[in-house]
Motif scaffolding. Structure first.
Motif, short mmCIF file in Angstrom:
data_model
loop_
_atom_site.label_atom_id
_atom_site.label_comp_id
_atom_site.label_asym_id
_atom_site.label_seq_id
_atom_site.Cartn_x
_atom_site.Cartn_y
_atom_site.Cartn_z
N PRO A 6 65.24 -3.64 -20.25
CA PRO A 6 65.63 -5.04 -20.04
C PRO A 6 64.57 -5.85 -19.32
CG PRO A 6 67.49 -3.60 -19.60
CD PRO A 6 66.28 -2.71 -19.78
N GLN A 7 63.86 -5.24 -18.37
CA GLN A 7 62.81 -5.95 -17.63
C GLN A 7 61.68 -6.37 -18.58
OE1 GLN A 7 63.99 -2.89 -16.83
NE2 GLN A 7 65.14 -3.29 -14.97
N ALA A 8 61.27 -5.47 -19.46
CA ALA A 8 60.20 -5.80 -20.42
C ALA A 8 60.68 -6.87 -21.40
CB ALA A 8 59.77 -4.54 -21.18
N TRP A 9 61.93 -6.77 -21.82
CA TRP A 9 62.49 -7.74 -22.77
C TRP A 9 62.60 -9.12 -22.14
CZ3 TRP A 9 61.94 -6.94 -27.56
CH2 TRP A 9 62.77 -7.48 -28.54
N ARG A 10 62.99 -9.16 -20.86
CA ARG A 10 63.08 -10.43 -20.12
C ARG A 10 61.69 -11.04 -19.97
NH1 ARG A 10 64.81 -8.47 -15.64
NH2 ARG A 10 66.91 -8.24 -16.43
N ALA A 11 60.70 -10.22 -19.64
CA ALA A 11 59.33 -10.72 -19.49
C ALA A 11 58.78 -11.24 -20.81
CB ALA A 11 58.43 -9.60 -18.93
N ARG A 28 72.90 -15.71 -27.80
CA ARG A 28 72.61 -14.29 -27.62
C ARG A 28 71.91 -13.71 -28.86
NH1 ARG A 28 77.93 -11.30 -26.07
NH2 ARG A 28 76.58 -9.85 -24.98
N ILE A 29 70.88 -12.91 -28.60
CA ILE A 29 70.15 -12.20 -29.65
C ILE A 29 70.16 -10.73 -29.27
CG2 ILE A 29 67.95 -11.95 -30.85
CD1 ILE A 29 67.49 -14.92 -29.55
N ALA A 30 70.63 -9.89 -30.17
CA ALA A 30 70.74 -8.46 -29.91
C ALA A 30 69.64 -7.70 -30.67
CB ALA A 30 72.10 -7.95 -30.35
N LEU A 31 69.13 -6.67 -30.04
CA LEU A 31 68.22 -5.72 -30.67
C LEU A 31 68.88 -4.35 -30.56
CD1 LEU A 31 65.39 -4.95 -31.88
CD2 LEU A 31 64.68 -4.53 -29.51
N LEU A 32 68.95 -3.63 -31.68
CA LEU A 32 69.50 -2.29 -31.63
C LEU A 32 68.69 -1.36 -32.50
CD1 LEU A 32 72.18 -1.75 -34.13
CD2 LEU A 32 72.07 -4.08 -33.32
N ALA A 33 68.75 -0.09 -32.15
CA ALA A 33 68.06 0.94 -32.92
C ALA A 33 68.99 1.40 -34.03
CB ALA A 33 67.70 2.11 -32.01
N ARG A 34 68.53 1.33 -35.26
CA ARG A 34 69.38 1.77 -36.37
C ARG A 34 69.69 3.26 -36.28
NH1 ARG A 34 66.35 -1.61 -40.88
NH2 ARG A 34 65.60 0.43 -41.53
N MET A 40 72.92 -1.87 -27.36
CA MET A 40 72.07 -2.98 -27.79
C MET A 40 71.39 -3.58 -26.58
SD MET A 40 74.88 -5.88 -28.76
CE MET A 40 76.26 -6.18 -27.68
N LEU A 41 70.25 -4.17 -26.83
CA LEU A 41 69.50 -4.90 -25.82
C LEU A 41 69.70 -6.37 -26.14
CD1 LEU A 41 67.46 -4.91 -23.49
CD2 LEU A 41 65.65 -4.67 -25.19
N LEU A 42 70.17 -7.13 -25.16
CA LEU A 42 70.50 -8.54 -25.39
C LEU A 42 69.56 -9.47 -24.67
CD1 LEU A 42 74.37 -8.59 -24.92
CD2 LEU A 42 73.13 -9.01 -27.04
N TRP A 43 69.13 -10.50 -25.39
CA TRP A 43 68.58 -11.69 -24.76
C TRP A 43 69.76 -12.64 -24.68
CZ3 TRP A 43 63.95 -11.83 -28.53
CH2 TRP A 43 62.77 -11.44 -27.89
N GLY A 48 69.96 -20.19 -15.63
CA GLY A 48 68.68 -19.94 -14.99
C GLY A 48 67.60 -19.47 -15.93
N GLY A 49 67.85 -19.51 -17.23
CA GLY A 49 66.86 -19.05 -18.20
C GLY A 49 67.39 -17.88 -19.01
N VAL A 50 66.47 -17.13 -19.59
CA VAL A 50 66.84 -16.02 -20.46
C VAL A 50 66.96 -14.74 -19.64
CG1 VAL A 50 66.18 -14.66 -22.48
CG2 VAL A 50 65.67 -17.10 -22.42
N GLU A 51 68.07 -14.09 -19.77
CA GLU A 51 68.30 -12.79 -19.14
C GLU A 51 68.25 -11.73 -20.22
OE1 GLU A 51 68.63 -11.79 -15.97
OE2 GLU A 51 68.10 -13.84 -15.44
N ALA A 52 68.04 -10.50 -19.82
CA ALA A 52 68.06 -9.37 -20.75
C ALA A 52 68.85 -8.25 -20.11
CB ALA A 52 66.65 -8.91 -21.06
N ARG A 53 69.66 -7.59 -20.93
CA ARG A 53 70.46 -6.48 -20.41
C ARG A 53 70.86 -5.56 -21.55
NH1 ARG A 53 75.98 -7.52 -21.45
NH2 ARG A 53 76.36 -9.69 -22.00
#
Length: 132
Positions: A6-11, A28-34, A40-43, A48-53
């Motif tokens: 999430p830290q790398a995705w937020r950066a 929200r935009i999700a990234l997942l491994a097929r 999933m990793l969410l933007w 306060g801006g874009v978060e990732a988790r």
């Protein structure tokens, strides 16, 4: 293959702020491994801006994302090496080659209303015709 942290995705989102500035809070935009779609990793755009988790993935209809990117292991490896640089070039290339399957989980009109135009353009999407 694992998802980026999430830290790398937020950066990565912070480095491409111009693509996220127009998005409405709650977008929200999700990234997942097929190969392992349990998580999933969410933007997610907040006040306060874009978060990732990381979040559990219970299926496309239930994930709450506007757009979901389902990447194969090859695409995830490319994304991992591009987090600090040409992330959107790698995402666009993965989408065009079929290594990343994109699910638009909202109608095009809704995506446009939420401010996704710039981001979708960066991912290589071109829409023609009326929104119905």
């Amino acid at each position: 293959m694992t998802l980026p942290s999430p830290q790398a995705w937020r950066a990565a989102a912070a480095r491409h702020g111009e693509l996220f500035d127009a998005l409405d809070p709650g977008a929200r935009i999700a990234l997942l491994a097929r190969s392992a779609p349990q998580q999933m990793l969410l933007w997610e755009v907040g006040a306060g801006g874009v978060e990732a988790r990381l979040a559990p993935f219970g299926g496309y209809a239930q994930c709450g994302a506007d757009i979901a990117l389902a990447a194969d292991d090859e695409a995830l490896a490319a994304i991992g090496t591009a987090i600090d640089g040409e992330l959107f070039d790698k995402l666009k290339s993965g989408i065009r080659s079929g290594h990343i399957v994109t699910f638009m989980l909202k109608r095009r009109c809704q995506l446009e209303e939420r401010g996704f135009d710039e981001l979708l353009d960066a991912l290589g999407f071109v829409f023609m015709g009326a929104c119905r």
